[in-house]
Motif scaffolding. Structure first.
Motif: not given
Length: 174
Positions: A59-64, A36-41, A68-79
């Motif tokens: 970002e991986y966190t534990l659900n009730e 669990l926690g934050t991982w960088y690609e 595991i809750k997964v939140i993938n996030r990235g920045y699109n420079q072009a947009k």
């Protein structure tokens, strides 16, 4: 009968997306809570759902319910905007085997196979259900050239084609 055939075909296709590539062995002795926690690609084989993204994190966190809750996030420079996807992961079998099923689209799951993981859970190599999916994740946004080279060597030895490998940009911490 035709509906039953369609349902069966869909189940076969979905089951194929949760397998492990031939010859790839998921890590055993896996502790999901330590993962669990934050991982960088750090690097990936590109796909439409990540096309053009930099500064990608997971970002991986534990659900009730124990998933595991997964939140993938990235920045699109072009947009000039952030892109985020929320999903859910569950063990594909035994919880101490690093083979998870991840869903970002309702009941449709795909494999998440950790085939290399440091003892301190600092770096991980992940495959999907086939060798078209490959990621190198780290707890830090930058890794050494030697660590990146070790990833490439292991991925090549495991049969991944790295011609389209993307090394993900993250802001420097300097």
């Amino acid at each position: 009968m035709k509906l039953l055939s369609i349902v069966f075909a869909a189940l076969v296709l979905l089951a194929g997306c949760t397998g492990v590539p031939k010859g790839i062995e998921p890590v055993t002795g896996f502790d999901p809570e330590r993962y669990l926690g934050t991982w960088y690609e750090i690097a990936r084989l590109d796909h439409s759902f990540e096309e053009g993204l930099s500064q990608v994190t997971a970002e991986y966190t534990l659900n009730e319910d124990g998933s595991i809750k997964v939140i993938n996030r990235g920045y699109n420079q072009a947009k000039g905007e952030w892109k985020e996807a929320e999903g859910r992961a569950v063990p594909a079998g035994d919880s101490d085997v690093a083979h998870l099923k991840v869903s970002f689209f309702g009941p449709f799951y795909s494999s998440y196979v950790v085939f290399a993981l440091d003892d301190d859970y600092a770096n991980a190599y992940i495959s999907g259900y086939n060798r078209n999916y490959l990621w190198f994740l780290s707890r830090t946004p930058q890794v050494s050239a030697a660590q990146l080279e070790a990833f490439k060597e292991r991925a090549t030895a495991e049969g991944f084609e790295l011609g389209e490998l993307i090394v993900v940009e993250h802001p420097s911490s300097d």
